[in-house]
Enzyme design. Structure first.
Site, PDB file in Angstrom:
ATOM      1  N   ASP A  62       0.863  -1.174   0.000  1.00 28.36           N
ATOM      2  CA  ASP A  62       0.000   0.000   0.000  1.00 28.36           C
ATOM      3  C   ASP A  62       0.901   1.225   0.000  1.00 28.36           C
ATOM      4  O   ASP A  62       2.115   1.127   0.181  1.00 28.36           O
ATOM      5  CB  ASP A  62      -1.027  -0.040   1.135  1.00 28.36           C
ATOM      6  CG  ASP A  62      -0.477   0.439   2.459  1.00 28.36           C
ATOM      7  OD1 ASP A  62       0.709   0.200   2.697  1.00 28.36           O
ATOM      8  OD2 ASP A  62      -1.241   1.020   3.229  1.00 28.36           O
ATOM      9  N   ASP A  98     -13.172  14.815  13.142  1.00 30.10           N
ATOM     10  CA  ASP A  98     -12.406  13.779  12.425  1.00 30.10           C
ATOM     11  C   ASP A  98     -11.094  13.524  13.172  1.00 30.10           C
ATOM     12  O   ASP A  98     -10.176  14.339  13.142  1.00 30.10           O
ATOM     13  CB  ASP A  98     -12.148  14.255  10.987  1.00 30.10           C
ATOM     14  CG  ASP A  98     -11.391  13.225  10.163  1.00 30.10           C
ATOM     15  OD1 ASP A  98     -11.143  12.114  10.681  1.00 30.10           O
ATOM     16  OD2 ASP A  98     -11.054  13.530   8.999  1.00 30.10           O
ATOM     17  N   GLU A 103      -5.152  13.001   9.223  1.00 31.98           N
ATOM     18  CA  GLU A 103      -5.509  13.926   8.138  1.00 31.98           C
ATOM     19  C   GLU A 103      -6.469  14.995   8.653  1.00 31.98           C
ATOM     20  O   GLU A 103      -6.285  16.191   8.398  1.00 31.98           O
ATOM     21  CB  GLU A 103      -6.159  13.173   6.965  1.00 31.98           C
ATOM     22  CG  GLU A 103      -5.208  12.302   6.151  1.00 31.98           C
ATOM     23  CD  GLU A 103      -5.040  10.900   6.727  1.00 31.98           C
ATOM     24  OE1 GLU A 103      -5.532  10.658   7.859  1.00 31.98           O
ATOM     25  OE2 GLU A 103      -4.409  10.052   6.062  1.00 31.98           O
ATOM     26  N   PHE A 127     -14.592   8.811   8.800  1.00 32.59           N
ATOM     27  CA  PHE A 127     -13.928   8.409   7.554  1.00 32.59           C
ATOM     28  C   PHE A 127     -13.962   6.885   7.405  1.00 32.59           C
ATOM     29  O   PHE A 127     -13.690   6.157   8.351  1.00 32.59           O
ATOM     30  CB  PHE A 127     -12.468   8.878   7.538  1.00 32.59           C
ATOM     31  CG  PHE A 127     -11.694   8.268   6.403  1.00 32.59           C
ATOM     32  CD1 PHE A 127     -11.907   8.682   5.100  1.00 32.59           C
ATOM     33  CD2 PHE A 127     -10.790   7.238   6.636  1.00 32.59           C
ATOM     34  CE1 PHE A 127     -11.216   8.091   4.045  1.00 32.59           C
ATOM     35  CE2 PHE A 127     -10.099   6.638   5.583  1.00 32.59           C
ATOM     36  CZ  PHE A 127     -10.314   7.073   4.290  1.00 32.59           C
ATOM     37  N   LYS A 128     -14.302   6.444   6.204  1.00 36.03           N
ATOM     38  CA  LYS A 128     -14.250   5.003   5.924  1.00 36.03           C
ATOM     39  C   LYS A 128     -13.534   4.780   4.605  1.00 36.03           C
ATOM     40  O   LYS A 128     -13.697   5.568   3.670  1.00 36.03           O
ATOM     41  CB  LYS A 128     -15.674   4.433   5.824  1.00 36.03           C
ATOM     42  CG  LYS A 128     -16.334   4.235   7.169  1.00 36.03           C
ATOM     43  CD  LYS A 128     -17.402   3.143   7.064  1.00 36.03           C
ATOM     44  CE  LYS A 128     -18.120   2.960   8.389  1.00 36.03           C
ATOM     45  NZ  LYS A 128     -19.044   4.063   8.703  1.00 36.03           N
ATOM     46  N   THR A 145     -16.134   4.614   1.704  1.00 32.23           N
ATOM     47  CA  THR A 145     -16.730   5.851   1.170  1.00 32.23           C
ATOM     48  C   THR A 145     -15.652   6.848   0.755  1.00 32.23           C
ATOM     49  O   THR A 145     -15.879   7.688  -0.102  1.00 32.23           O
ATOM     50  CB  THR A 145     -17.605   6.537   2.235  1.00 32.23           C
ATOM     51  OG1 THR A 145     -16.784   6.837   3.369  1.00 32.23           O
ATOM     52  CG2 THR A 145     -18.745   5.627   2.669  1.00 32.23           C
ATOM     53  N   MET A 197     -14.680   9.323   2.377  1.00 29.42           N
ATOM     54  CA  MET A 197     -15.120  10.669   2.770  1.00 29.42           C
ATOM     55  C   MET A 197     -15.295  10.703   4.284  1.00 29.42           C
ATOM     56  O   MET A 197     -15.475   9.671   4.921  1.00 29.42           O
ATOM     57  CB  MET A 197     -16.478  10.997   2.135  1.00 29.42           C
ATOM     58  CG  MET A 197     -16.437  11.169   0.626  1.00 29.42           C
ATOM     59  SD  MET A 197     -17.948  11.915   0.005  1.00 29.42           S
ATOM     60  CE  MET A 197     -19.151  10.664   0.373  1.00 29.42           C
ATOM     61  N   ASP A 201      -0.388  -1.581   6.472  1.00 28.30           N
ATOM     62  CA  ASP A 201      -0.441  -1.151   7.865  1.00 28.30           C
ATOM     63  C   ASP A 201      -1.846  -0.797   8.319  1.00 28.30           C
ATOM     64  O   ASP A 201      -2.101  -0.677   9.503  1.00 28.30           O
ATOM     65  CB  ASP A 201       0.473   0.061   8.065  1.00 28.30           C
ATOM     66  CG  ASP A 201      -0.013   1.289   7.319  1.00 28.30           C
ATOM     67  OD1 ASP A 201      -0.754   1.129   6.329  1.00 28.30           O
ATOM     68  OD2 ASP A 201       0.331   2.412   7.723  1.00 28.30           O
ATOM     69  N   ASP A 222      -6.192  -2.775   5.012  1.00 28.14           N
ATOM     70  CA  ASP A 222      -5.269  -3.735   4.389  1.00 28.14           C
ATOM     71  C   ASP A 222      -5.447  -5.138   4.970  1.00 28.14           C
ATOM     72  O   ASP A 222      -4.936  -6.111   4.418  1.00 28.14           O
ATOM     73  CB  ASP A 222      -3.806  -3.309   4.623  1.00 28.14           C
ATOM     74  CG  ASP A 222      -3.495  -1.960   4.002  1.00 28.14           C
ATOM     75  OD1 ASP A 222      -4.011  -1.687   2.907  1.00 28.14           O
ATOM     76  OD2 ASP A 222      -2.750  -1.180   4.629  1.00 28.14           O
TER      77      ASP A 222
HETATM   78  N1  ATP Z   1      -9.778  11.694   7.129  1.00 26.60           N
HETATM   79  C1  ATP Z   1     -10.189  11.659   5.860  1.00 26.60           C
HETATM   80  N2  ATP Z   1     -11.301  12.281   5.492  1.00 26.60           N
HETATM   81  C2  ATP Z   1     -11.719  12.248   4.237  1.00 26.60           C
HETATM   82  N3  ATP Z   1     -11.109  11.615   3.250  1.00 26.60           N
HETATM   83  C3  ATP Z   1      -9.978  10.974   3.531  1.00 26.60           C
HETATM   84  C4  ATP Z   1      -9.461  10.943   4.846  1.00 26.60           C
HETATM   85  N4  ATP Z   1      -8.334  10.212   4.827  1.00 26.60           N
HETATM   86  C5  ATP Z   1      -8.170   9.806   3.573  1.00 26.60           C
HETATM   87  N5  ATP Z   1      -9.137  10.236   2.768  1.00 26.60           N
HETATM   88  C6  ATP Z   1      -9.317   9.974   1.342  1.00 26.60           C
HETATM   89  O1  ATP Z   1      -9.598   8.599   1.149  1.00 26.60           O
HETATM   90  C7  ATP Z   1      -8.644   8.001   0.285  1.00 26.60           C
HETATM   91  C8  ATP Z   1      -8.367   6.599   0.734  1.00 26.60           C
HETATM   92  O2  ATP Z   1      -7.756   6.670   1.991  1.00 26.60           O
HETATM   93  P1  ATP Z   1      -7.190   5.385   2.670  1.00 26.60           P
HETATM   94  O3  ATP Z   1      -6.403   5.803   3.845  1.00 26.60           O
HETATM   95  O4  ATP Z   1      -8.244   4.364   2.758  1.00 26.60           O
HETATM   96  O5  ATP Z   1      -6.238   4.939   1.530  1.00 26.60           O
HETATM   97  P2  ATP Z   1      -5.357   3.706   1.570  1.00 26.60           P
HETATM   98  O6  ATP Z   1      -5.968   2.753   0.623  1.00 26.60           O
HETATM   99  O7  ATP Z   1      -5.040   3.291   2.949  1.00 26.60           O
HETATM  100  O8  ATP Z   1      -4.119   4.338   0.956  1.00 26.60           O
HETATM  101  P3  ATP Z   1      -2.844   3.560   0.896  1.00 26.60           P
HETATM  102  O9  ATP Z   1      -3.204   2.291   0.271  1.00 26.60           O
HETATM  103  O10 ATP Z   1      -2.035   4.417   0.023  1.00 26.60           O
HETATM  104  O11 ATP Z   1      -2.360   3.456   2.305  1.00 26.60           O
HETATM  105  C9  ATP Z   1      -7.442   8.901   0.373  1.00 26.60           C
HETATM  106  O12 ATP Z   1      -6.680   8.846  -0.797  1.00 26.60           O
HETATM  107  C10 ATP Z   1      -8.070  10.267   0.548  1.00 26.60           C
HETATM  108  O13 ATP Z   1      -8.468  10.776  -0.713  1.00 26.60           O
HETATM  109 MG    MG Z   2      -3.246   2.659   4.226  1.00 26.34          MG
END
Ligand code: ATP
Ligand code: MG
Ligand code: K
Length: 674
Positions: free
Chosen positions: A303, A340, A344, A370-371, A374, A376, A512, A516
């Site tokens: 990731d 939140d 982030e 945040f999920k 979604t 968002m 992590d 994942d």
């Molecule tokens: N706190 C948050 N609030 C809103 N949107 C978020 C937040 N954190 C992340 N995002 C958005 O959601 C997307 C996915 O985030 P997520 O952390 O699930 O990615 P991830 O798959 O873990 O990324 P990676 O695989 O690179 O670790 C991010 O690229 C960002 O656009």
């Molecule tokens: Mg991640």
């Protein structure tokens, strides 16, 4: 654990191993190793003939039989010593770990009040407060607050790490110490099931199970042993037919020389030592199977955030779009982030503070967490307005579903952020998009070189990220991965792994985050970062205590080395029995069939000295090969077919030649005595 590494033969370990070699003579224990069990039974039979010579009519051979008995006994002890020595290092590590597993007191929250209890009483779901200087009483997840934690008891790394609520840095481990601030922790494990408990039983070898490869090889060795047993048993009546009577100790000596005792004696030591080498790299492997699988990995899925990059995505700028003004954009960004708790989200409020804006964001309403599904987060305010921030494509879809339109400059601005490797988050209120947040993250140093190394080993790297395609492409280029998949949800990560597995490839996954975890479980090798969430660590079959995803390179090398060492010593073991036929067979039949002497190519002194010399060589080769079994054969990142042919040459040919020389030399000495 790096501070606790022990040299292979530190005095205490060797002494304990010596004791254990005798304990392991217990037939119930010995039975697990059929090759050596047959040797033990043979040893016992010869012992009976030494003790009751009149019963067996062997009065004239007591000296010879006693010698055979002693050599056989040492053969078994040498094999036991190899295993005990390999186990010893793990036991020493376990002892050190046990010291950090002290009972502590915990400040448990019961009905809104703090109650001091023993850490042993804590159960899954309990909530505790841990303050500066206190030991974290159990594995858990930070619910509130931020603290720096000294994890050196587990990782050997003395610099404290930051643990904070929300996001991928929220898991804490029992037995580590809070060095600043205070956190509220929800306990995630029952007594006896903690990370430290698992670690102890792992390094102790209590959790060690034979791997499928080991079981297959064991079956082969057992079959070979059975075949030779039948051959030797039928030899006596055949010989009798020709008027030759064969002594039982001689037949047992022949049997022991024919069966694959070298590999039989070293097999479990090789496996244990392989696991141990992984531990020395500060990687905890939950099973030997995972270590072996890593030796055959074709594809690695990583990731992005927190694995390839540092993972501290921080808001660095607000960018209004569609004619919105700057303060307005910052205001709604702040409103969407007041509740939140992810890094982030918090970084948005910090940016507002840093820019000295007095925004007083509204916070009355229902928090939308945040999920990863979604992508968002936000808030539904009591006045009926819905505020969201998130991945640009997700927010766009959300706005369009309410009949809103997309500002013309949105894509251009978000592409600008993404092409720099940043993550753009769009901010929207109901059907209107106000602007963007620029989240910055940095690629960890040295990634490119490490991925080049993987390519040389013939391993393909794929980055799987929830981020947008442009950011993903930029980071992929910067880090030097072979391929990437953007906008992936947890189920997409699994799908990629299944697709590769369906093509017959073995897949490793490093990650992590909680998102994942399913993919870490699906992969053949799942390597979780210790900094990551409890869910990720639970699902993985390896945990890197240093949270360095490229550690997979070392793990792959160790896995390959383990498979090669086992292959090389099996080849050597079977090859080195050849010379023993030439020593023992002529010795057995020479008296009755003088023509047999043509087989006595080594020109050994006498039939008896020939048998004893072969038997002595068979025994001493085991301790001589212990260092190789423990250290592993040399490994270089070149093609595996090249390595295979090289090893066949060295260990096959070496295996045939070495005993001819060894037995001859031993015979020169032995012949002086008999
Ligand atoms: N706190 C948050 N609030 C809103 N949107 C978020 C937040 N954190 C992340 N995002 C958005 O959601 C997307 C996915 O985030 P997520 O952390 O699930 O990615 P991830 O798959 O873990 O990324 P990676 O695989 O690179 O670790 C991010 O690229 C960002 O656009
Ligand atoms: Mg991640
Ligand atoms: K043998």
């Amino acid at each position: 654990m790096s501070g606790q590494r022990k040299s292979m033969l530190s005095g205490g370990i060797a002494k304990q191993a010596l004791k254990d070699s005798f304990m392991k003579l217990n037939p119930a224990v010995m039975m697990k190793n059929p090759v050596m069990f047959v040797v033990e039974v043979g040893t016992f039979v010869v012992l009976l003939m030494v003790l009751f010579p009149s019963y067996f009519h062997t009065e004239g051979r007591i000296g010879f039989n006693l010698t055979v008995f002693l050599i056989l006994l040492f053969t078994v002890l040498f094999a036991n010593f190899a295993e005990a020595l390999a186990e010893g290092r793990g036991k020493a590590q376990a002892d050190t770990l046990k010291k950090s597993k002290k009972d502590t007191t915990a400040n448990k929250i019961v009905g809104g009040e703090i109650k001091v209890v023993s850490s042993a009483e804590l159960r899954k779901g309990d909530v505790v407060i841990v303050s500066q200087g206190e030991m974290i009483p159990g594995d858990g997840e930070v619910m509130e607050g931020l603290a720096s934690v000294d994890e050196s008891a587990i990782t050997g790394e003395s610099a404290p790490v930051i643990k904070e609520a929300g996001g991928d840095f929220s898991s804490v481990t029992g037995g580590t110490r809070v060095v600043s601030d205070q956190i509220k922790v929800m306990i995630k494990s029952d007594p006896g099931e903690s990370f430290l408990d698992r670690m102890i039983s792992l390094v102790e070898g209590a959790a060690r199970q034979k791997t499928p490869n080991e079981i297959a090889l064991n079956t082969l060795l057992t079959t070979l042993t059975l075949i030779f047993l039948i051959v030797v048993v039928t030899l006596a009546p055949i010989a009798k037919h020709f008027g030759i009577s064969l002594d039982i100790p001689v037949l047992i000596s022949l049997l022991v020389c024919l069966i694959p005792t070298t590999i039989g004696g070293l097999l479990s030591a090789i496996g244990i030592a392989g696991m141990d080498r992984v531990t020395q790299f500060n990687v905890l492997a939950m099973s030997g199977k995972a270590v072996e699988a890593s030796g055959d990995i074709n594809t690695i899925i990583l990731d992005k955030t927190g694995t390839i990059t540092f993972g501290n995505r921080m808001a660095s700028q607000f960018i209004p779009v569609g004619g919105a003004d700057y303060t307005e954009t910052a205001y709604w960004a702040a409103v969407s982030s007041v509740k939140d708790e992810t890094p982030e989200g918090r970084s948005v409020l910090e940016l507002v503070k840093k820019q000295s804006m007095e925004l007083h964001p509204e916070a009355d309403g229902e928090f939308i967490e945040f999920k990863a599904e979604t992508r968002m987060s936000g808030i539904d305010l009591v006045d009926g307005r819905h505020v969201r921030k998130g991945a640009v494509d997700a927010v766009k879809r959300w706005v369009q579903a309410q009949g809103g339109s997309i500002p013309a400059d949105l894509d251009m601005e978000s592409d600008k952020i993404a092409s720099e490797g940043g993550t753009p988050l769009a901010i929207a209120v109901d059907s209107r998009i106000y602007g963007l947040i620029h989240l910055k993250d940095t690629v960890k140093p040295g990634m490119k070189e490490r991925f080049d190394q993987l390519r040389q080993m013939g391993i393909k790297t794929i980055m799987c990220t929830g981020d947008n395609p442009l950011t993903a492409a930029t980071i992929a280029r910067e880090a030097g991965v072979d391929d990437f998949i953007a906008e992936s949800k947890p189920e997409d990560k699994i799908a990629v792994i299944r697709r590769e597995q369906a093509e017959g490839k073995l897949v490793a996954m490093t990650g992590d985050g909680t998102n994942d975890a399913p993919a870490l479980a699906q992969a053949d090798v799942g390597l979780a970062m210790n900094s990551g969430t409890a869910a990720a660590k639970e699902a993985a079959n390896m945990v890197d205590l240093d949270s360095d995803p490229t550690k997979i390179i070392e793990v792959v090398a160790i896995g390959k080395q383990l498979l090669m060492t086992r292959g090389a010593l099996t080849t050597f073991s079977i090859a080195n029995d050849v010379a023993k036929y030439f020593a023992i067979i002529p010795a057995m039949f020479m008296a009755a069939i003088p023509e047999m002497n043509v087989l006595n190519v080594m020109k050994l002194g006498s039939p008896l000295s020939a048998i004893l010399s072969a038997l002595i060589f068979n025994a001493v080769i085991i301790p001589l090969l212990i260092p190789l079994a423990m250290k592993g054969v040399a490994y270089k990142p070149v093609s595996s077919s090249h390595l295979l042919s090289r090893n066949l040459l060295i260990f096959g040919l070496g295996g045939v030649i070495a005993p001819f020389i060894g037995i001859k030399l031993i015979d020169l000495v032995v012949h002086l005595w008999i």
